[in-house]
Design a protein around this motif. Sequence first.
Motif, mmCIF file in Angstrom:
data_model
loop_
_atom_site.group_PDB
_atom_site.id
_atom_site.type_symbol
_atom_site.label_atom_id
_atom_site.label_comp_id
_atom_site.label_asym_id
_atom_site.label_seq_id
_atom_site.Cartn_x
_atom_site.Cartn_y
_atom_site.Cartn_z
ATOM 1 N N GLU A 35 0.831 -1.208 0.000
ATOM 2 C CA GLU A 35 0.000 0.000 0.000
ATOM 3 C C GLU A 35 0.866 1.260 0.000
ATOM 4 O OE1 GLU A 35 -3.537 1.981 -0.251
ATOM 5 O OE2 GLU A 35 -3.402 -0.195 -0.037
ATOM 6 N N LYS A 36 1.919 1.284 0.830
ATOM 7 C CA LYS A 36 2.808 2.451 0.873
ATOM 8 C C LYS A 36 3.581 2.595 -0.438
ATOM 9 C CE LYS A 36 3.527 2.323 5.891
ATOM 10 N NZ LYS A 36 4.507 2.066 6.968
ATOM 11 N N GLY A 37 4.041 1.472 -0.978
ATOM 12 C CA GLY A 37 4.753 1.526 -2.248
ATOM 13 C C GLY A 37 3.868 2.025 -3.375
ATOM 14 N N ASN B 232 4.443 5.605 -5.577
ATOM 15 C CA ASN B 232 4.807 5.550 -6.992
ATOM 16 C C ASN B 232 3.722 6.042 -7.946
ATOM 17 O OD1 ASN B 232 6.821 4.749 -8.978
ATOM 18 N ND2 ASN B 232 5.395 3.136 -9.563
ATOM 19 N N ARG B 233 2.471 6.091 -7.493
ATOM 20 C CA ARG B 233 1.387 6.434 -8.422
ATOM 21 C C ARG B 233 1.372 7.931 -8.723
ATOM 22 N NH1 ARG B 233 -3.099 8.924 -6.455
ATOM 23 N NH2 ARG B 233 -3.249 9.159 -4.193
ATOM 24 N N ASP B 234 0.756 8.260 -9.854
ATOM 25 C CA ASP B 234 0.582 9.656 -10.245
ATOM 26 C C ASP B 234 -0.574 10.258 -9.462
ATOM 27 O OD1 ASP B 234 2.624 9.483 -12.109
ATOM 28 O OD2 ASP B 234 1.274 8.775 -13.692
ATOM 29 N N LYS B 235 -0.312 11.361 -8.787
ATOM 30 C CA LYS B 235 -1.345 12.027 -7.982
ATOM 31 C C LYS B 235 -2.166 12.973 -8.856
ATOM 32 C CE LYS B 235 0.569 10.359 -4.124
ATOM 33 N NZ LYS B 235 1.851 9.842 -4.627
ATOM 34 N N SER B 236 -3.448 13.081 -8.543
ATOM 35 C CA SER B 236 -4.344 14.017 -9.213
ATOM 36 C C SER B 236 -4.879 15.014 -8.201
ATOM 37 C CB SER B 236 -5.518 13.267 -9.873
ATOM 38 O OG SER B 236 -5.058 12.367 -10.849
ATOM 39 N N PRO B 237 -5.321 16.205 -8.646
ATOM 40 C CA PRO B 237 -5.868 17.199 -7.702
ATOM 41 C C PRO B 237 -7.103 16.650 -6.977
ATOM 42 C CG PRO B 237 -5.456 18.178 -9.865
ATOM 43 C CD PRO B 237 -5.290 16.704 -10.031
ATOM 44 N N LYS B 238 -7.295 17.071 -5.746
ATOM 45 C CA LYS B 238 -8.469 16.684 -4.979
ATOM 46 C C LYS B 238 -9.718 17.337 -5.571
ATOM 47 C CE LYS B 238 -5.764 14.694 -1.876
ATOM 48 N NZ LYS B 238 -5.672 13.239 -1.702
ATOM 49 N N VAL B 239 -10.821 16.629 -5.540
ATOM 50 C CA VAL B 239 -12.077 17.182 -6.040
ATOM 51 C C VAL B 239 -12.887 17.711 -4.858
ATOM 52 C CG1 VAL B 239 -12.157 15.713 -8.085
ATOM 53 C CG2 VAL B 239 -13.140 14.883 -5.950
ATOM 54 N N ASN B 240 -13.641 18.789 -5.094
ATOM 55 C CA ASN B 240 -14.364 19.429 -3.984
ATOM 56 C C ASN B 240 -15.696 18.749 -3.674
ATOM 57 O OD1 ASN B 240 -15.786 20.161 -6.234
ATOM 58 N ND2 ASN B 240 -15.652 22.360 -5.915
ATOM 59 N N TRP B 241 -16.092 17.750 -4.467
ATOM 60 C CA TRP B 241 -17.361 17.065 -4.222
ATOM 61 C C TRP B 241 -17.169 15.673 -3.618
ATOM 62 C CZ3 TRP B 241 -16.652 12.872 -7.275
ATOM 63 C CH2 TRP B 241 -15.938 13.035 -8.470
ATOM 64 N N TYR B 242 -15.964 15.340 -3.187
ATOM 65 C CA TYR B 242 -15.683 13.998 -2.670
ATOM 66 C C TYR B 242 -16.550 13.657 -1.461
ATOM 67 C CZ TYR B 242 -13.264 10.774 0.471
ATOM 68 O OH TYR B 242 -12.977 9.778 1.361
ATOM 69 N N ASN B 243 -16.567 14.537 -0.452
ATOM 70 C CA ASN B 243 -17.321 14.251 0.773
ATOM 71 C C ASN B 243 -18.820 14.184 0.524
ATOM 72 O OD1 ASN B 243 -15.091 14.096 2.515
ATOM 73 N ND2 ASN B 243 -14.982 16.325 2.666
ATOM 74 N N MET B 244 -19.285 14.960 -0.429
ATOM 75 C CA MET B 244 -20.712 14.964 -0.731
ATOM 76 C C MET B 244 -21.141 13.655 -1.390
ATOM 77 S SD MET B 244 -22.789 17.538 -3.237
ATOM 78 C CE MET B 244 -24.510 17.237 -3.635
#
Length: 372
Positions: free
Chosen positions: A194-196, A200-212
């Motif tokens: 999980e840590k690896g 190594n993965r490509d990160k994407s910007p956080k979305v503002n509707w995730y919690n909703m």
Amino acid sequence: MSKGKSNAYFNGVPDSIKKEIICISWMVEGSLPFRYLGVLIKTTRLSAQDCKPIIDKVVDRIRVLGARKLSYAGRLVLVKAVLKTLHTYWASMFILPTRACRPRDEGGLGLKNELQWIKAAVGKLVWWIATKSDHLWVRWINHIYIKDKAWQTYTPPQNTSWYWRRVCRIRDLFIEAYQQNQWMTQQGKEYTIEKGYDFNRDKSPKVNWYNMVWNKWNIPKHSFISWVYHHRNMNTMEKLYRLEISEVDTCCLCKNSIETIDHLFFQCQYSQKVVNCVGNRIGISLPHHDLLTRRTRSHGSKIEKGIIDATINACIYHLWRHRNQSRIDLTLIHPKKVAHQLLEELQKRVAAMVTTSIREKDRKFVQHFMEI
């Protein structure tokens, strides 16, 4: 060791020594390839046919669990909770085919990017070598390949196996983390897949509707359709017309305007009536022009916000459901009946989720919601 279930395998061993070992151990000489704990052991690269057992196991799980009758949200849970374990087991030993996804807070469905997950699984072998872990395979690798060389700067010869060269290439992906001692055991940061994967993965910007979209009060099928909505990937009549799949592009609900996502959920008179009915019954004015404004302007407790968000997601789901139903059978249910079905479904969800240890203010809100 069970002699009846054990075989001896040799490579590059003289016949005299081979016969002596077999005589002492009373084991039968085996031949490659063979299976151990369901995993194919062979000296060459895996072919598509070699991967068939894992495909068969996945198919068997799907058939047993009756996945054909599951909704999209149910299939998502099936993949994450059951089928992924089979993939992880094989990926820790072999390099398999891949598909990509993103975490939920980055706009994905929470599935793993299989290519990065496979690399992280093989990265555990790299970590064992780096820490000189007490495994027979690690001792064999150090004796045959690495010898007295430094693992961080080791270069595999071209005549070594393809798999060993691939392990060395994957080592280079994590070399920065190893040099910075991010996973050193003595610091309590032992390497995990999980840590690896996260490193190594490509990160994407956080979305503002995730919690909703993904809060616990939502019904899973509502969350999935809301996720599709926020990605603006719905097959509206305007889209089907543009793709030359449909001959018309008018709204299936109001029959007055071109059916786009903005029209269907914010401008359609039928949709507005449904949302108004729901808002009037729960005593909250739900927005038409931007479903996120309710989230950003609400000042209630966490439970109150969660139930309101679940109500908004339920509106999205039921409007889309009745739009599809209207397109098929050319009938339209009265907006008040849609609102009643919507709230009745939500009340069952809230009743199942609420606990006794909630504040008095939240209890009153939940009680009011259950009585509407």
